[in-house]
Design a protein around this motif. Sequence first.
Motif, PDB file in Angstrom:
ATOM      1  N   CYS A  34       3.732   1.536  -1.680  1.00 46.55           N
ATOM      2  CA  CYS A  34       2.866   1.538  -0.496  1.00 46.55           C
ATOM      3  C   CYS A  34       2.655   2.943   0.038  1.00 46.55           C
ATOM      4  O   CYS A  34       3.429   3.848  -0.234  1.00 46.55           O
ATOM      5  CB  CYS A  34       3.525   0.743   0.639  1.00 46.55           C
ATOM      6  N   CYS A  38       1.854   1.746   5.584  1.00 41.86           N
ATOM      7  CA  CYS A  38       1.497   0.350   5.281  1.00 41.86           C
ATOM      8  C   CYS A  38       1.894  -0.570   6.440  1.00 41.86           C
ATOM      9  O   CYS A  38       2.992  -0.468   6.986  1.00 41.86           O
ATOM     10  CB  CYS A  38       2.171  -0.127   3.999  1.00 41.86           C
ATOM     11  N   CYS A  65       0.312  -1.572  -3.834  1.00 43.85           N
ATOM     12  CA  CYS A  65       0.161  -2.619  -2.818  1.00 43.85           C
ATOM     13  C   CYS A  65      -1.324  -2.909  -2.625  1.00 43.85           C
ATOM     14  O   CYS A  65      -2.132  -1.995  -2.511  1.00 43.85           O
ATOM     15  CB  CYS A  65       0.789  -2.129  -1.510  1.00 43.85           C
ATOM     16  N   CYS A  68      -2.393  -1.903   1.418  1.00 42.63           N
ATOM     17  CA  CYS A  68      -2.648  -0.546   1.923  1.00 42.63           C
ATOM     18  C   CYS A  68      -3.318   0.356   0.895  1.00 42.63           C
ATOM     19  O   CYS A  68      -3.700   1.478   1.222  1.00 42.63           O
ATOM     20  CB  CYS A  68      -1.346   0.079   2.423  1.00 42.63           C
TER      21      CYS A  68
HETATM   22 ZN   LIG Z   1       1.368  -1.596   1.349  1.00 44.08          ZN
END
Ligand SMILES: [Zn+2]
Length: 341
Positions: A34, A38, A65, A68
């Motif tokens: 991330c 995030c 991810c 994000c």
């Molecule tokens: Zn994330």
Amino acid sequence: MAIDDKQAWAAVMRRDRAFDGQFVTGVLSTGIYCRPSCAARHPARANVRFFADGAQARLAGLRACRRCLPDDVARDEAAVRAAIDAIRSGESPTLEELGAITGYSPTHFSRVFKRTTGLSPAAYARALKEERVRDALSGSERVTDAIYDAGYEAPSRFYAAMEGKMGMSPSAWKNGGRGVTIRWAVVETTLGEMLVAATDKGVCRLSFNEGEAELRARFPEAELAQGGADFSALLGQVIDAVETPGTGQDIPLDVAGTAFQEACWKALRQIPPGETRSYSEIAAAAGNPRAVRAAGTANGANNVAVLIPCHRVIRSDGAIGGYAYGTQIKEELLRREGEPG
Ligand SMILES: [Zn+2]
């Protein structure tokens, strides 16, 4: 990487956007990585490993991810810059046009823009217009010409757009506060002598070790008056807010600056008591991560100490930095706010 794990984890805990693009957070238990900012729930520290970038995290078997989009940081920044250039050129692009310029869908782009600048593209364009009017107003043009020049269709639209933003009407502001009554007092506090001044819209000056002469210099054409029941009530609230850290969020303020300065002041009011930020973090929160020096200027142009907590900005190396009323007052404010409440 230049950031150590402790700093990285601290950035993750406060979801600090300023660190996006500087490292990614790998979560070994879920197999994803991330951005530091995030919005997803924080992983347990034991499951986290930091990587310099997405490529390093992928080498370790992690994937990006979907929430994000950590690999899009550079692309997002470039898109926001391109959009700001288009808006600044004065062509009032629609969200669809901005999407086309940046290669994002309009809704996704709107989200990215807001995450970076804190404003929707339309609100950014409005703020920019207001800033241009104010620049023109500080010159010698007639007020109405300045409003038309800045792209408003009619003066009434301008005043409607300014409603609730700038306490004084444009003419009064241009004329050093002519036609505005400012009530004021100097009171003794535990931080020293404090000057509080307010229009009927809100507090327009809070400072230390100043008196009528300094106030007069700032608002040369305003009518200065002392006393009044409304002012006494407001003054009581202000004193409470100064003596009790972290209170006073509801006290009305009457301040006017450029759109960027007002965005900086808004960012300052969002720093929780007990925490500090650097100038670059304020610049980023105000929508222009590169305007670090302008963020410093905005901090210095703050008319309302404590209530707009410019004392919560320290140097990026952790040194306390300067303060308009001396570092002693700044240190004392930070010390009080740092005490468990
Ligand atoms: Zn994330």
